[in-house]
Design an enzyme around this catalytic site. Structure first.
Site, PDB file in Angstrom:
ATOM      1  N   GLY A  37       0.827  -1.199   0.000  1.00  0.00           N
ATOM      2  CA  GLY A  37       0.000   0.000   0.000  1.00  0.00           C
ATOM      3  C   GLY A  37       0.857   1.243   0.000  1.00  0.00           C
ATOM      4  O   GLY A  37       2.061   1.205   0.212  1.00  0.00           O
ATOM      5  N   GLN A  38       0.193   2.369  -0.275  1.00  0.00           N
ATOM      6  CA  GLN A  38       0.879   3.662  -0.302  1.00  0.00           C
ATOM      7  C   GLN A  38       0.211   4.570   0.709  1.00  0.00           C
ATOM      8  O   GLN A  38      -0.915   4.987   0.534  1.00  0.00           O
ATOM      9  CB  GLN A  38       0.790   4.294  -1.704  1.00  0.00           C
ATOM     10  CG  GLN A  38       1.461   5.641  -1.813  1.00  0.00           C
ATOM     11  CD  GLN A  38       2.978   5.548  -1.746  1.00  0.00           C
ATOM     12  OE1 GLN A  38       3.574   4.613  -2.248  1.00  0.00           O
ATOM     13  NE2 GLN A  38       3.603   6.526  -1.116  1.00  0.00           N
ATOM     14  N   GLY A  87       4.616   7.142   3.368  1.00  0.00           N
ATOM     15  CA  GLY A  87       5.466   6.375   2.474  1.00  0.00           C
ATOM     16  C   GLY A  87       4.882   5.016   2.158  1.00  0.00           C
ATOM     17  O   GLY A  87       3.878   4.589   2.737  1.00  0.00           O
ATOM     18  N   LYS A 123       7.607  -0.411   6.455  1.00  0.00           N
ATOM     19  CA  LYS A 123       7.179   0.942   6.088  1.00  0.00           C
ATOM     20  C   LYS A 123       8.423   1.758   5.776  1.00  0.00           C
ATOM     21  O   LYS A 123       9.275   1.971   6.621  1.00  0.00           O
ATOM     22  CB  LYS A 123       6.375   1.596   7.210  1.00  0.00           C
ATOM     23  CG  LYS A 123       5.935   3.020   6.858  1.00  0.00           C
ATOM     24  CD  LYS A 123       4.813   3.528   7.742  1.00  0.00           C
ATOM     25  CE  LYS A 123       5.261   3.772   9.160  1.00  0.00           C
ATOM     26  NZ  LYS A 123       4.206   4.429   9.960  1.00  0.00           N
ATOM     27  N   ASP A 182      -4.050   9.534  16.401  1.00  0.00           N
ATOM     28  CA  ASP A 182      -4.368   9.311  14.987  1.00  0.00           C
ATOM     29  C   ASP A 182      -5.115   7.995  14.797  1.00  0.00           C
ATOM     30  O   ASP A 182      -4.834   7.225  13.880  1.00  0.00           O
ATOM     31  CB  ASP A 182      -3.088   9.311  14.146  1.00  0.00           C
ATOM     32  CG  ASP A 182      -3.364   9.576  12.662  1.00  0.00           C
ATOM     33  OD1 ASP A 182      -4.435  10.125  12.349  1.00  0.00           O
ATOM     34  OD2 ASP A 182      -2.510   9.239  11.829  1.00  0.00           O
TER      35      ASP A 182
END
Length: 697
Positions: free
Chosen positions: A385-386, A390, A406, A503
Site C-alpha cells: 500500500g501507499q 510512504g 514501512k 491518529d
C-alpha cells in the site's frame, strides 16, 4: 570593507559597466508567462481566515519544497471550512534557490489571475515550477486534472505529406521518455531522439514523487495521444497537469546532460483516440529562431546585443547593489545554519542508533541490505500500500518470518522525531490489540520500520467497500470493536506509560489472520506521566474527521481525544460510511450529524449498514449507537473514559445516559473519493494538518 555608493558609480562609468555585466546573470531576461487554471469550488472574502491560511501557506510551502530532495512538497493548513490543500513541484533540473523563488511568484500569480478563488493552479512557459492549492482534498487521489496543452510553434516540424512518419517520431520519443521517467528514482527524465535527416528532438517528463511507478506511467500514458491530436508535427509544445508534465522542443531547453538517448523507432503507432478527456488548449506560444540559437550557443553576438538591450532600463539596479551584498551575506549565513542543523540531525541519529545497539530491546536493528533482500529490492510485486508517510512492502526474512516494511518517504512530513517516537514507544508496548514492531533500519536517508505481517489488511479495506462488507459480519465487528477498545484502554491506563494515540482511524486498525484488530502507527502518539490529564501543542497533526474539536481548534489533547476518535470509528463500523466526505441524500452533513438526526428522530436503526442490519437486534443496535454518540459529544468532560466504554460494551444491563449533541453535528463537508484508501494495507493517504510552530508541550 567599504561599499560602493551611487556617487562612486556616477564618477566611474567604466566600473559601473563592469558591475552591470557581472549582475546581469542575476536578472531574468524576460518575465515568464503564467498559465493559470482557476477552479470552480467557490471564492473567499478578503481579510478572511481562508486568506490568512493561504498567506501562511505561501511562506512555508516554497521553503519546504526547496529543502526537499525531490523539490516537491504537499501541505494542508487550517480546518474545515477554511482548510487548504496544496501541492508544489519544481522541475527536476532546477536548484533549490530557483525552486523557492518560482513558487513564491506562483502564489502571487495564482492570487492575481484567480482573484479570491479557493482553487487555482499555476503553470509557466519557462519557470521551473508548478503550484496547485484548493479547498478540495485533491491530495487524496492520484487524478491528473487541470490539464493544459500548449503548442510552442505554428510552423510544422514535418510536412503533412509525411504525417505518418511524424507520428512515429513523436510516439517513440514520448513513450520511451515516459517509461524512463516511471523507472527513475526521482520520476524525472530528459531525453534526446536522434534520427538521421531529421532535426534532433529533446523531451522532458516528470511526475510528482508521491506517485508509484505504475501511477506515474498511467499519468503520462495519455500524453502521446494528446500530442498526436493537438500538436502533431509542431516543433515544440508542453502538456501540463497537477500530477505529471511533458515538454519537447528541437533544442535542449533543460539544464544538464541528457539522461536518455533514443535512436530506434517504434514499429507501429496507435490511432488517435478521439474519446480522450477534454483539456484546455492554449494558443501557439511563439518561439523565435534567436531563442533557439541562444539555447544552442550558435549566435553569441546576437545574445550579447539582446542582453544589453534588455539591461539598459535596469541601470537602477546600481542603487540596490548594497542590498544585494547584504542579501548574499545573509544567505551564506543561512546556508551555514542549515549545514549545522544537518550535522546536528546526523549526530542525533547516530546517538539514537547507538542507544538501540546498547539496549537489549525486543526488536532488531536491521541492515539496509537485509531489508532489500527481504523485499526483493522493494519490488512492485511486494508493494502492499501507499500511505501518507510512504509505501509499505511485504517481506520475508531468511528464517521464513513474514514482515511488513514501512519505508518513510523524504517528503512525507514524518521526520526523524516521529520515527524515533514510534520506535521507542512501540518497543515498550505489549498487547494483543497493538501491532508488534519487530525492528527498524536507519542508514543514510533511509528510515524503515519493520512490523509483524498481518494478512488481512486494514479495517477500511473491508467496511467501506460494498463488495467486502459481507466478509465482516456483525459478530466479527463486535470482536473488532471490543479489541480496539481494549487496546486503547491498555494505552490509557494499563501500560507502563499513559499514551494518547492522536491518529486513531480505520486505516490504522490492522487485522490479523483471525480478523482480530491491532492498533498501528504510533508516530504521532504522546506520552503522559501518571499525574497528567491533558497537554497542548501548537503543532496540530492528525486526520480530519477523527480530530476532537478541542484538539483541532486549540491544540488541547487528552485521553478524551482518543475517545472521540473511537466514537467516530464506531459509527463508521456500524454504518459502513466514512465520516469525512459523508453525504446522505441531498444533505451534505457529516456522519456525526446524520447519526444525531436519526437518534433524535427515533430512527437510529436506519444508520446500520445493510449487511449487518438483518443480524443485529434493535436494542443492541441502539446501545452501540448510544455509546458511539456519548464518545463524540462536543465537550470532553461529557465523554466517557475507555474504562467506561469497555464496561458498557460488555454489559447489557448497564443503563446508558442519553448523549448530548456531538461536535461538528451541523458541519457541512465536501465529498471525497471513497475508493482512494480501499486498497491500502498498512497505511493510507493521511489528510494531515501541519503548522511550522514548535511544539508547545
Amino acid at each position: 570593507m567599504r561599499f560602493l555608493s551611487s556617487a562612486d558609480l556616477a564618477c566611474h562609468p567604466q566600473m559601473a559597466m563592469v558591475i552591470l555585466l557581472l549582475l546581469l546573470p542575476l536578472v531574468p531576461l524576460a518575465a515568464a508567462q503564467a498559465w493559470p487554471f482557476c477552479g470552480d469550488s467557490g471564492v473567499y472574502e478578503s481579510d478572511s481566515t481562508y486568506e490568512a491560511n493561504l498567506e501562511l501557506l505561501s511562506t512555508t510551502l516554497p521553503k519546504k519544497a526547496a529543502s526537499s530532495t525531490n523539490l516537491f512538497a504537499t501541505d494542508t493548513v487550517g480546518i474545515v471550512p477554511n482548510v487548504i490543500f496544496a501541492l508544489a513541484l519544481c522541475r527536476g533540473d532546477s536548484n533549490a534557490s530557483a525552486c523557492e523563488g518560482c513558487l513564491v511568484t506562483a502564489f502571487q500569480d495564482g492570487q492575481e489571475h484567480c482573484a479570491n478563488n479557493k482553487d487555482a493552479a499555476v503553470y509557466y512557459d519557462s519557470n521551473p515550477c508548478m503550484l496547485r492549492f484548493s479547498n478540495q482534498n485533491f491530495l487524496a487521489t492520484n487524478v491528473n486534472d487541470n490539464i493544459l496543452v500548449v503548442p510552442s510553434m505554428e510552423m510544422p516540424l514535418i510536412t503533412w505529406t509525411r504525417a505518418d512518419f511524424s507520428r512515429i517520431l513523436f510516439f517513440t520519443l514520448l513513450n520511451s521518455t515516459a517509461e524512463s521517467a516511471a523507472d527513475s528514482p526521482r520520476w524525472f527524465t530528459t531525453s534526446r531522439l536522434d534520427i538521421s535527416s531529421f532535426p534532433t528532438l529533446y523531451c522532458l517528463m516528470q511526475c510528482t514523487p508521491d506517485l508509484t511507478a505504475d501511477d506515474c506511467m498511467a499519468c503520462l500514458q495519455p500524453y502521446s495521444q494528446y500530442t498526436l491530436k493537438y500538436m502533431d508535427g509542431q516543433k515544440g509544445g508542453q502538456i501540463l497537469g497537477t500530477r505529471c508534465s511533458m515538454r519537447y522542443e528541437i533544442y535542449p531547453f533543460f539544464q544538464g546532460e541528457t539522461m536518455l538517448r533514443i535512436s530506434n523507432l517504434a514499429s507501429e503507432v496507435p490511432a488517435i483516440n478521439n474519446t480522450l478527456p477534454p483539456v484546455t488548449v492554449y494558443p501557439h506560444l511563439p518561439v523565435s529562431q534567436a531563442t533557439i540559437q541562444e539555447y544552442q550557443g550558435r549566435n553569441s553576438r546576437r545574445k550579447v546585443l539582446r542582453i544589453i538591450a534588455i539591461a539598459a532600463p535596469l541601470l537602477s539596479i546600481f542603487l540596490c547593489f548594497i542590498c544585494c551584498i547584504v542579501w548574499m551575506t545573509r544567505r551564506r549565513k543561512g546556508t551555514d545554519i542549515l549545514h549545522d542543523q544537518a550535522a546536528m540531525n546526523r549526530l542525533e541519529e547516530d546517538a539514537f542508533v547507538s542507544r538501540l545497539e546498547d539496549k537489549s530491546l525486543e526488536f532488531t536493528l536491521f541492515e539496509f541490505s537485509e531489508i532489500l533482500h527481504a523485499t526483493h529490492n522493494f519490488s512492485k510485486e511486494n508493494l502492499l500500500g501507499q500511505g501518507g508517510f510512504g509505501p509499505v512492502y511485504k517481506g520475508q526474512l531468511p528464517d521464513g518470518v513474514e514482515i511488513a516494511v514501512k519505508r518513510l518517504a523524504s517528503h512525507s512530513g514524518q521526520g526523524f522525531t516521529e520515527f524515533k517516537n514510534e520506535v521507542e514507544l512501540i518497543a515498550k508496548l505489549q498487547h494483543n490489540n497493538l501491532v508488534k514492531l519487530t525492528g527498524c533500519c536507519i542508514e543514510g536517508e533511509e528510515k524503515l520500520l519493520v512490523y509483524e505481517y498481518l494478512p488481512n489488511k486494514s479495517l477500511d479495506f473491508f467496511i467501506f467497500d460494498v463488495s467486502r462488507t459481507t466478509l465482516v459480519d456483525w459478530n466479527k465487528r463486535c470482536v473488532i470493536i471490543e479489541g480496539i477498545a481494549q487496546g486503547l484502554l491498555y494505552l490509557h491506563k494499563h501500560s507502563r506509560l499513559r499514551i494518547i494515540h492522536r491518529d486513531l482511524k480505520a486505516s490504522n486498525i490492522l487485522l490479523d489472520q483471525g480478523m482480530n484488530p491491532k492498533i498501528s502507527d504510533f508516530g504521532l502518539a504522546k506520552i503522559f506521566s501518571s499525574n497528567d490529564t491533558q497537554g497542548s501543542t501548537k503543532r496540530v497533526v492528525g486526520t480530519y474527521g477523527y480530530m476532537a474539536p478541542e484538539y483541532a481548534s486549540e491544540g488541547i489533547y487528552s485521553i478524551k481525544s482518543d475517545v472521540f476518535s473511537f466514537g467516530v470509528l464506531l459509527l463508521e463500523i456500524l454504518s459502513g460510511q466514512r465520516n469525512s466526505g459523508f453525504h446522505q441524500h441531498e444533505d451534505f452533513l457529516n456522519l456525526l450529524g446524520y447519526s444525531w438526526q436519526l437518534w433524535e428522530g427515533g430512527r437510529c436503526f436506519e444508520l446500520l449498514e445493510a449487511s449487518i442490519a438483518k443480524e443485529i437486534h434493535a436494542a443492541e443496535a441502539r446501545r452501540y449507537i448510544n455509546i458511539a454518540l456519548m464518545c463524540v459529544q462536543e465537550h470532553a468532560d461529557d465523554r466517557p473514559t475507555m474504562s467506561n466504554v469497555v464496561a458498557m460494551l460488555n454489559s447489557e444491563s448497564v443503563i446508558l445516559p442519553e448523549p448530548k449533541h456531538p461536535a461538528y453535528f451541523s458541519l457541512r463537508v465536501s465529498k471525497v473519493d471513497e475508493s482512494g484508501n480501499n486498497d491500502l494495507t498498512v497505511c493510507s493517504n493521511n489528510e494531515v494538518t501541519i503548522t511550522e510552530e514548535p511544539d508547545g508541550r
